[in-house]
Design a protein around this motif. Structure first.
Motif, PDB file in Angstrom:
ATOM      1  N   GLU A 192       1.080   4.082  -3.032  1.00  0.00           N
ATOM      2  CA  GLU A 192       0.868   5.594  -2.648  1.00  0.00           C
ATOM      3  C   GLU A 192       2.157   6.583  -2.904  1.00  0.00           C
ATOM      4  O   GLU A 192       1.778   7.434  -3.725  1.00  0.00           O
ATOM      5  N   ASN A 193       3.465   6.229  -2.549  1.00  0.00           N
ATOM      6  CA  ASN A 193       4.461   7.003  -2.702  1.00  0.00           C
ATOM      7  C   ASN A 193       5.754   6.098  -2.987  1.00  0.00           C
ATOM      8  O   ASN A 193       6.187   5.995  -1.861  1.00  0.00           O
ATOM      9  N   LEU A 220       9.114   7.312  -1.456  1.00  0.00           N
ATOM     10  CA  LEU A 220       9.105   7.447   0.033  1.00  0.00           C
ATOM     11  C   LEU A 220       9.168   5.996   0.592  1.00  0.00           C
ATOM     12  O   LEU A 220      10.055   6.000   1.656  1.00  0.00           O
ATOM     13  N   LEU A 236      12.922   5.387   0.386  1.00  0.00           N
ATOM     14  CA  LEU A 236      13.522   6.114   1.781  1.00  0.00           C
ATOM     15  C   LEU A 236      13.237   5.017   2.971  1.00  0.00           C
ATOM     16  O   LEU A 236      13.956   5.346   3.794  1.00  0.00           O
ATOM     17  N   PHE A 287      16.272  10.236   5.123  1.00  0.00           N
ATOM     18  CA  PHE A 287      15.929  11.540   4.450  1.00  0.00           C
ATOM     19  C   PHE A 287      14.521  11.730   4.713  1.00  0.00           C
ATOM     20  O   PHE A 287      13.567  11.026   4.572  1.00  0.00           O
ATOM     21  N   ALA A 328      -9.345   6.835  -2.487  1.00  0.00           N
ATOM     22  CA  ALA A 328      -9.040   8.038  -1.596  1.00  0.00           C
ATOM     23  C   ALA A 328      -8.682   9.104  -2.573  1.00  0.00           C
ATOM     24  O   ALA A 328      -8.742  10.182  -2.109  1.00  0.00           O
ATOM     25  N   ARG A 329      -7.733   8.786  -3.639  1.00  0.00           N
ATOM     26  CA  ARG A 329      -7.271   9.945  -4.332  1.00  0.00           C
ATOM     27  C   ARG A 329      -7.483   9.917  -5.674  1.00  0.00           C
ATOM     28  O   ARG A 329      -8.233   9.308  -6.221  1.00  0.00           O
ATOM     29  N   GLY A 360       5.323  15.113   0.164  1.00  0.00           N
ATOM     30  CA  GLY A 360       5.211  13.759   0.114  1.00  0.00           C
ATOM     31  C   GLY A 360       5.950  12.753   1.083  1.00  0.00           C
ATOM     32  O   GLY A 360       6.491  11.749   0.819  1.00  0.00           O
ATOM     33  N   ASN A 361       6.379  13.453   2.201  1.00  0.00           N
ATOM     34  CA  ASN A 361       6.958  12.997   3.366  1.00  0.00           C
ATOM     35  C   ASN A 361       6.387  11.974   4.284  1.00  0.00           C
ATOM     36  O   ASN A 361       6.930  11.386   5.317  1.00  0.00           O
ATOM     37  N   VAL A 362       5.115  11.593   4.296  1.00  0.00           N
ATOM     38  CA  VAL A 362       4.377  10.853   5.192  1.00  0.00           C
ATOM     39  C   VAL A 362       3.531   9.933   3.807  1.00  0.00           C
ATOM     40  O   VAL A 362       3.248  10.421   2.830  1.00  0.00           O
ATOM     41  N   PHE A 363       3.123   8.658   4.399  1.00  0.00           N
ATOM     42  CA  PHE A 363       2.352   7.747   3.726  1.00  0.00           C
ATOM     43  C   PHE A 363       0.713   8.342   4.203  1.00  0.00           C
ATOM     44  O   PHE A 363       0.348   8.057   5.086  1.00  0.00           O
ATOM     45  N   ALA A 364       0.376   9.267   3.392  1.00  0.00           N
ATOM     46  CA  ALA A 364      -0.917   9.867   3.403  1.00  0.00           C
ATOM     47  C   ALA A 364      -2.373   9.158   3.785  1.00  0.00           C
ATOM     48  O   ALA A 364      -3.033   9.212   4.745  1.00  0.00           O
ATOM     49  N   GLY A 365      -2.158   8.039   3.109  1.00  0.00           N
ATOM     50  CA  GLY A 365      -3.555   7.023   3.167  1.00  0.00           C
ATOM     51  C   GLY A 365      -3.369   6.216   4.290  1.00  0.00           C
ATOM     52  O   GLY A 365      -4.367   5.461   4.493  1.00  0.00           O
ATOM     53  N   LEU A 366      -2.254   6.104   5.081  1.00  0.00           N
ATOM     54  CA  LEU A 366      -1.926   5.058   5.959  1.00  0.00           C
ATOM     55  C   LEU A 366      -2.085   5.669   7.377  1.00  0.00           C
ATOM     56  O   LEU A 366      -1.737   6.941   7.453  1.00  0.00           O
ATOM     57  N   ARG A 371       0.900  -1.244   0.153  1.00  0.00           N
ATOM     58  CA  ARG A 371       0.026   0.041  -0.092  1.00  0.00           C
ATOM     59  C   ARG A 371       0.928   1.157  -0.027  1.00  0.00           C
ATOM     60  O   ARG A 371       0.610   2.053  -0.756  1.00  0.00           O
ATOM     61  N   ALA A 372       1.941   1.232   0.853  1.00  0.00           N
ATOM     62  CA  ALA A 372       2.842   2.450   0.871  1.00  0.00           C
ATOM     63  C   ALA A 372       3.380   2.801  -0.453  1.00  0.00           C
ATOM     64  O   ALA A 372       3.591   3.740  -0.953  1.00  0.00           O
ATOM     65  N   ARG A 423       9.402   9.133  11.096  1.00  0.00           N
ATOM     66  CA  ARG A 423       9.394   8.056  10.540  1.00  0.00           C
ATOM     67  C   ARG A 423      10.739   7.902  10.033  1.00  0.00           C
ATOM     68  O   ARG A 423      11.502   6.894  10.005  1.00  0.00           O
TER      69      ARG A 423
END
Ligand SMILES: Nc1ncnc2c1ncn2[C@@H]1O[C@H](COP(=O)(O)OP(=O)(O)OP(=O)(O)O)[C@@H](O)[C@H]1O
Ligand SMILES: [Mg+2]
Lengths: 303, 238
Positions: free
Chosen positions: A188-189, A192, A195, B83, A300-301, B88-94, A184-185, B149
């Protein structure tokens, strides 16, 4: 709406939902519409046909039947084998074709490539099995009354149950395991996710395996309740996409709900508008929902 | 003792179009090095090159003497190079809890719960919002989650890209105070900022990047009085 439409629609809706899982997950992750996904269902169905007949040959006897179902445990084993092999087929298609194109090509190149792959996969089956319909079994399907005015074949009920269980299992995997969270992560991105230490290539591979396996199950179930034809998956493609978009891209419960809605709407349309309009129903439902909620039911998006 | 050594690094997005053009610096444990510079100078690109998101075409990045050349971003974090990107520095949907769970997943199983607990203790706001989806957090909470995070794996190097962007002055102060605490725990911090005043207030050293090169180096708040520095920020309020 009568009960018969509901049960028939739910059965085909469950198969659409299973197939749509792969569509929604690969689209969510790789941002491209894989038009070859329907072929995974077709290949899944035919691989199971071959495996079941191989089992029969090896064990020196045709498949029996379990209770009043039209199929026996040979087909159940073949289903499991086919899910594994089709998952590998999906993975192979990604490594020889899509992964290379992702590095350079645009989204459009990938979509066209998937059209080509779809055509090639379908032609191979037509070559090997002809265009004639095939069946897993020649047994007559027994029906049972489940409510006044509502009859279902036992095959339908088993298919519905197993399909819902597979979808629920997929959903639980995505929401309750580290691998599911990583998937899922990444969807979404992806940057990230990297990272955070997630190997995105692993997630991509898992997504193809999962999507391929679920499509294979959809194909086998379609073969059990209807018949096998080399075009079966291709004809499923539009409902699959409609279900995925309707439910919200990336959402497995959405794919399931979208599949059910499309399935029931199609079944309801046949007595009202005639069978020739069945295929148009998916579109109409999709348009109506998108006008009301552009991200889909569970989306959601914005895309 | 320097933890991170960056040597004549050239990096960019397309071959033949370098954005970072030969940057060198070192970063020590328990130190905040601030990277300032005008828009488009290449600050974010340099930060991404350290994190492994942008490929380095020449030069080296070394962690305690070991080259990170060719190491993917998902492996760098395992080696302690963290880093926090600007957007976009968090997983917004989680949920907040899932964001942290993903972060600690690369640690040995036995350490995970302890690291999450440590992050929730360091950022009490997050503890209250554990079940909330990260996309629904306020700007300040979201930035704290982004930092938590990255910090959850106890990295030795923490790079942050404009963590003060879009925050109220009060929240900027809170973020900078957290960075001080993190620095004092021994982490080497590379802080990319536009908000020179707030960043220099916590800086041990600072560099100004202009057109992909280091144009000026100095020590903390005193740089604000340097006319050369003001010149590099022509038209900007320093
Ligand atoms: N993903 C990308 N692909 C191609 N070029 C990019 C990309 N990201 C940034 N650039 C270019 O690289 C140059 C430097 O951008 P960078 O984001 O590193 O600057 P910056 O110093 O962080 O600026 P700012 O203060 O606005 O954040 C700019 O000219 C920008 O257009
Ligand atoms: Mg930047």
């Amino acid at each position: 709406m009568n009960g018969q439409i509901v049960i028939d629609g739910m059965t085909s809706g469950a198969m659409i939902g299973l197939g749509a899982i792969g569509v929604t997950l690969t689209y969510g992750l790789l941002r491209f519409a894989n038009f070859a996904h329907g072929e995974f269902a077709t290949w899944g169905a035919y691989i199971a046909l071959v495996l079941a007949s191989l089992l029969g040959t090896l064990l020196g006897g045709a498949d029996g039947t379990i209770g009043d179902l039209t199929f026996g445990w040979h087909l159940l084993v073949a289903l499991a084998g086919s899910m594994v092999l089709t998952a590998l087929l999906a993975l192979a298609l990604d490594s020889v074709l899509f992964r290379r194109l992702r590095r350079h090509g645009s989204g459009m190149v990938l979509v066209i490539a998937s059209f080509g792959a779809s055509l090639a996969l379908r032609s191979l089956l037509e070559f090997g099995f002809t265009g004639q319909p095939q069946y897993y079994s020649r047994e007559i399907a027994m029906t049972v009354a489940i409510a006044p005015g509502m009859r279902a074949t036992l095959d339908q009920l088993v298919v519905l149950g197993v399909a819902v269980a597979l979808m629920a299992g997929t959903h639980l995997m995505l929401t309750h395991t580290a691998l599911g969270r990583a998937m899922r992560a990444t969807s979404e991105n992806p940057d990230l996710a990297r990272l955070a230490g997630i190997d995105v290539a692993d997630v991509v591979r898992t997504t193809w395996l999962l999507g391929g396996a679920m499509a294979a199950a959809a194909g086998v179930f379609l073969g059990v309740t209807v018949q096998l034809r080399p075009t079966m998956g291709f004809e499923l493609l539009l409902p699959l996409f409609a279900a995925a978009i309707l439910g919200g891209i990336g959402s497995v419960p959405g794919a399931m709900a979208g599949g059910m809605i499309i399935g029931i709407a199609e079944a309801a349309a046949v007595p009202i508008a005639g069978a020739q309009y069945r295929a148009a129903v998916a579109f109409v439902v999709l348009l109506v929902v998108l006008l009301i909620k552009p991200t889909g039911l569970f989306g959601a998006r914005e895309r | 003792m320097s933890v991170l050594t960056v040597e004549t690094v050239v990096a960019g997005y397309e071959p033949g179009l370098p954005i970072v053009r030969g940057v060198s610096f070192t970063l020590s444990a328990g130190e905040i090095l601030v990277l300032l510079g005008p828009n488009g100078a290449g600050k974010s690109t340099l930060a991404k090159a350290v994190a492994g998101l942008v490929t380095i075409s020449s030069g080296t990045v070394r962690l305690r003497g070991v080259s990170l050349a060719g190491m993917a971003a998902h492996d760098r974090i395992r080696h302690g190079v963290a880093f926090v990107p600007q957007t976009g520095n968090v997983f917004a949907g989680l949920t907040v809890a899932d964001n942290l769970a993903i972060a600690v997943n690369i640690l040995p199983r036995a350490e995970r719960a302890g690291r999450i607990a440590a992050m929730l203790a360091l950022f009490p706001d997050l503890a209250a919002a554990r079940r909330a989806r990260a996309g629904l957090l306020s700007g300040g909470q979201r930035q704290m989650l982004a930092i938590a995070r990255a910090l959850a794996v106890a990295p030795s190097v923490l790079t942050l890209d404009e963590p003060s962007a879009g925050l109220s002055p009060k929240l900027v102060g809170a973020v900078m105070q957290k960075l001080r605490e993190i620095r004092d725990s021994g982490v080497a911090i590379l802080l990319v900022e536009q908000n020179a005043r707030a960043a220099l207030a916590v800086a041990d050293r600072a560099m100004i990047l202009a057109e992909g090169r280091i144009a000026h180096e100095g020590h903390g708040a005193s740089m604000l009085d340097d006319p050369a520095v003001a010149g590099l920020y022509l038209g900007r309020r320093v």
